[in-house]
Design a protein around this motif. Structure first.
Motif, PDB file in Angstrom:
ATOM      1  N   LEU A  23      -8.790  -6.285  39.100  1.00 23.42           N
ATOM      2  CA  LEU A  23      -8.512  -7.887  39.860  1.00 23.42           C
ATOM      3  C   LEU A  23      -6.931  -7.899  39.424  1.00 23.42           C
ATOM      4  N   GLU A  24      -6.463  -7.396  38.267  1.00 21.45           N
ATOM      5  CA  GLU A  24      -5.184  -8.286  37.090  1.00 21.45           C
ATOM      6  C   GLU A  24      -3.841  -6.560  38.335  1.00 21.45           C
ATOM      7  N   GLN A  25      -4.432  -5.998  38.810  1.00 19.96           N
ATOM      8  CA  GLN A  25      -3.872  -4.633  39.811  1.00 19.96           C
ATOM      9  C   GLN A  25      -3.792  -5.433  41.360  1.00 19.96           C
ATOM     10  N   SER A  26      -4.690  -6.192  41.471  1.00 19.20           N
ATOM     11  CA  SER A  26      -5.240  -6.146  42.376  1.00 19.20           C
ATOM     12  C   SER A  26      -3.746  -6.664  43.567  1.00 19.20           C
ATOM     13  N   GLU A  27      -3.203  -7.146  43.491  1.00 18.95           N
ATOM     14  CA  GLU A  27      -1.476  -7.415  43.895  1.00 18.95           C
ATOM     15  C   GLU A  27      -0.803  -6.763  45.332  1.00 18.95           C
ATOM     16  N   GLY A  28      -0.999  -6.848  46.215  1.00 17.87           N
ATOM     17  CA  GLY A  28      -0.616  -6.198  47.379  1.00 17.87           C
ATOM     18  C   GLY A  28      -1.850  -4.922  48.172  1.00 17.87           C
ATOM     19  N   ARG A  29      -3.234  -5.495  47.836  1.00 15.81           N
ATOM     20  CA  ARG A  29      -4.110  -4.404  47.844  1.00 15.81           C
ATOM     21  C   ARG A  29      -4.210  -4.774  48.868  1.00 15.81           C
ATOM     22  N   GLU A  30      -5.065  -3.561  50.016  1.00 17.03           N
ATOM     23  CA  GLU A  30      -5.647  -3.806  51.813  1.00 17.03           C
ATOM     24  C   GLU A  30      -6.493  -4.760  51.629  1.00 17.03           C
ATOM     25  N   ARG A  31      -6.915  -5.639  52.253  1.00 14.37           N
ATOM     26  CA  ARG A  31      -8.168  -6.668  51.386  1.00 14.37           C
ATOM     27  C   ARG A  31      -9.277  -5.963  52.000  1.00 14.37           C
ATOM     28  N   THR A  32      -9.543  -5.091  53.055  1.00 15.09           N
ATOM     29  CA  THR A  32     -10.900  -4.512  53.490  1.00 15.09           C
ATOM     30  C   THR A  32     -11.403  -3.626  52.244  1.00 15.09           C
ATOM     31  N   LEU A  33     -10.736  -2.644  51.536  1.00 18.88           N
ATOM     32  CA  LEU A  33     -10.574  -1.989  49.898  1.00 18.88           C
ATOM     33  C   LEU A  33     -10.603  -2.623  48.787  1.00 18.88           C
ATOM     34  N   PHE A  34     -10.381  -3.981  48.381  1.00 20.09           N
ATOM     35  CA  PHE A  34     -10.128  -4.413  47.622  1.00 20.09           C
ATOM     36  C   PHE A  34     -11.894  -5.506  48.213  1.00 20.09           C
ATOM     37  N   VAL A  35     -12.484  -5.080  48.849  1.00 23.52           N
ATOM     38  CA  VAL A  35     -13.998  -6.523  49.840  1.00 23.52           C
ATOM     39  C   VAL A  35     -15.134  -4.782  48.805  1.00 23.52           C
ATOM     40  N   ALA A  77      -4.255 -17.370  42.062  1.00 22.55           N
ATOM     41  CA  ALA A  77      -3.173 -16.693  43.153  1.00 22.55           C
ATOM     42  C   ALA A  77      -2.668 -15.900  44.219  1.00 22.55           C
ATOM     43  N   THR A  78      -3.122 -14.054  42.695  1.00 25.02           N
ATOM     44  CA  THR A  78      -2.680 -12.991  43.183  1.00 25.02           C
ATOM     45  C   THR A  78      -3.561 -12.863  44.570  1.00 25.02           C
ATOM     46  N   LEU A  79      -5.306 -13.046  43.855  1.00 24.35           N
ATOM     47  CA  LEU A  79      -6.422 -12.612  44.548  1.00 24.35           C
ATOM     48  C   LEU A  79      -6.845 -13.364  45.916  1.00 24.35           C
ATOM     49  N   ALA A  80      -5.987 -15.157  45.867  1.00 25.78           N
ATOM     50  CA  ALA A  80      -5.817 -15.199  47.250  1.00 25.78           C
ATOM     51  C   ALA A  80      -4.532 -15.343  48.276  1.00 25.78           C
ATOM     52  N   ARG A  81      -4.263 -14.250  47.928  1.00 25.02           N
ATOM     53  CA  ARG A  81      -2.780 -13.543  49.142  1.00 25.02           C
ATOM     54  C   ARG A  81      -4.043 -12.532  49.712  1.00 25.02           C
ATOM     55  N   VAL A  82      -4.671 -11.772  48.516  1.00 27.59           N
ATOM     56  CA  VAL A  82      -5.574 -10.559  49.374  1.00 27.59           C
ATOM     57  C   VAL A  82      -6.123 -11.213  49.536  1.00 27.59           C
ATOM     58  N   MET A  83      -6.554 -12.428  49.795  1.00 24.75           N
ATOM     59  CA  MET A  83      -8.256 -11.983  50.450  1.00 24.75           C
ATOM     60  C   MET A  83      -7.545 -13.170  51.951  1.00 24.75           C
ATOM     61  N   ARG A 104     -20.203 -27.327  50.520  1.00 23.55           N
ATOM     62  CA  ARG A 104     -18.747 -27.345  49.356  1.00 23.55           C
ATOM     63  C   ARG A 104     -18.552 -26.183  49.690  1.00 23.55           C
ATOM     64  N   TRP A 105     -16.718 -26.643  49.889  1.00 23.95           N
ATOM     65  CA  TRP A 105     -15.613 -25.664  50.072  1.00 23.95           C
ATOM     66  C   TRP A 105     -15.919 -24.731  49.040  1.00 23.95           C
ATOM     67  N   GLN A 106     -15.488 -23.688  48.811  1.00 26.47           N
ATOM     68  CA  GLN A 106     -15.925 -22.595  47.718  1.00 26.47           C
ATOM     69  C   GLN A 106     -14.212 -21.828  48.154  1.00 26.47           C
ATOM     70  N   SER A 107     -13.882 -20.689  47.072  1.00 24.87           N
ATOM     71  CA  SER A 107     -12.475 -19.617  47.260  1.00 24.87           C
ATOM     72  C   SER A 107     -13.211 -18.719  46.146  1.00 24.87           C
ATOM     73  N   VAL A 108     -13.387 -17.511  46.913  1.00 23.27           N
ATOM     74  CA  VAL A 108     -13.728 -16.275  46.545  1.00 23.27           C
ATOM     75  C   VAL A 108     -12.623 -16.265  45.387  1.00 23.27           C
ATOM     76  N   SER A 109     -11.651 -16.274  46.082  1.00 19.95           N
ATOM     77  CA  SER A 109     -10.094 -15.988  44.150  1.00 19.95           C
ATOM     78  C   SER A 109     -11.215 -17.023  42.906  1.00 19.95           C
ATOM     79  N   GLU A 110     -11.024 -18.137  43.744  1.00 19.79           N
ATOM     80  CA  GLU A 110     -11.152 -19.287  43.058  1.00 19.79           C
ATOM     81  C   GLU A 110     -12.899 -18.880  41.908  1.00 19.79           C
ATOM     82  N   ASN A 111     -13.424 -18.289  42.365  1.00 16.59           N
ATOM     83  CA  ASN A 111     -14.037 -17.596  42.397  1.00 16.59           C
ATOM     84  C   ASN A 111     -14.624 -16.366  40.841  1.00 16.59           C
ATOM     85  N   LEU A 112     -13.820 -15.428  41.241  1.00 15.86           N
ATOM     86  CA  LEU A 112     -13.562 -14.905  41.233  1.00 15.86           C
ATOM     87  C   LEU A 112     -12.755 -14.773  39.450  1.00 15.86           C
TER      88      LEU A 112
END
Length: 170
Positions: A23-35, A77-83, A104-112
């Protein structure tokens, strides 16, 4: 042998550290590979948490927090950009008390980020090597898993499955 040096604890620390580093090294990752990677890490983290031994906590010492608000917000915020546009989603929740369904509204980035925080706190306490602190942190990790981040992990895994297989990722 002290319970904190048993295989289940050491294995959780290993998987937890890998999860946090990913997660810490996710900046700029492509979403498909991240998921796809999270679909492999999250179930492993869940199983390793289930296998942790239970210890008693004390009211005297609170588990040390290593993740600051700034760390949490940066990661979220980093994870939200990836997603991107797949980050926020509406989720159906069953209220047992009222016996009704609600959304209710959820967020992948906030849950992670909510999963990351107790896992990172435990890993860092474990690295510190003070047995009393580790036992207290283990109690706190188990408690928060049962009450909070275990269900967050299941929820976010369900969303990641939907993103990978049911949403057009083109």
């Amino acid at each position: 042998m002290n319970i904190i040096y048993t295989s289940p604890v050491v294995e959780f620390v290993t998987v937890g550290a890998e999860f946090c580093a990913f997660l810490e090294q996710s900046e700029g990752r492509e979403r498909t590979l991240f998921v796809e990677t999270l679909q492999k890490l999250l179930p492993l983290l869940y199983v390793k948490a289930l296998l942790l031994p239970h210890v008693e906590g004390s009211a005297v010492y609170g588990a040390e927090s290593h993740v600051t608000e700034q760390d949490y917000e940066w990661l979220r915020a980093t994870l939200a950009r990836v997603m991107g546009d797949a980050d926020n989603y509406e989720d159906l929740i069953y209220d047992e008390e009222m016996q009704t369904d609600d959304t209710r509204w959820q967020s992948v980035s906030e849950n992670l980020a909510d999963i990351y925080q107790p896992v990172r706190d435990f890993v860092e306490t474990y690295r510190g090597g003070m047995e009393e602190n580790i036992e207290e942190a283990l109690w706190s990790l188990n408690d928060s898993f049962e009450l909070f981040w275990g269900s967050n992990l299941v929820d976010v895994l369900r969303r990641l499955h939907r993103i990978r297989y049911m949403i057009d990722n083109s």
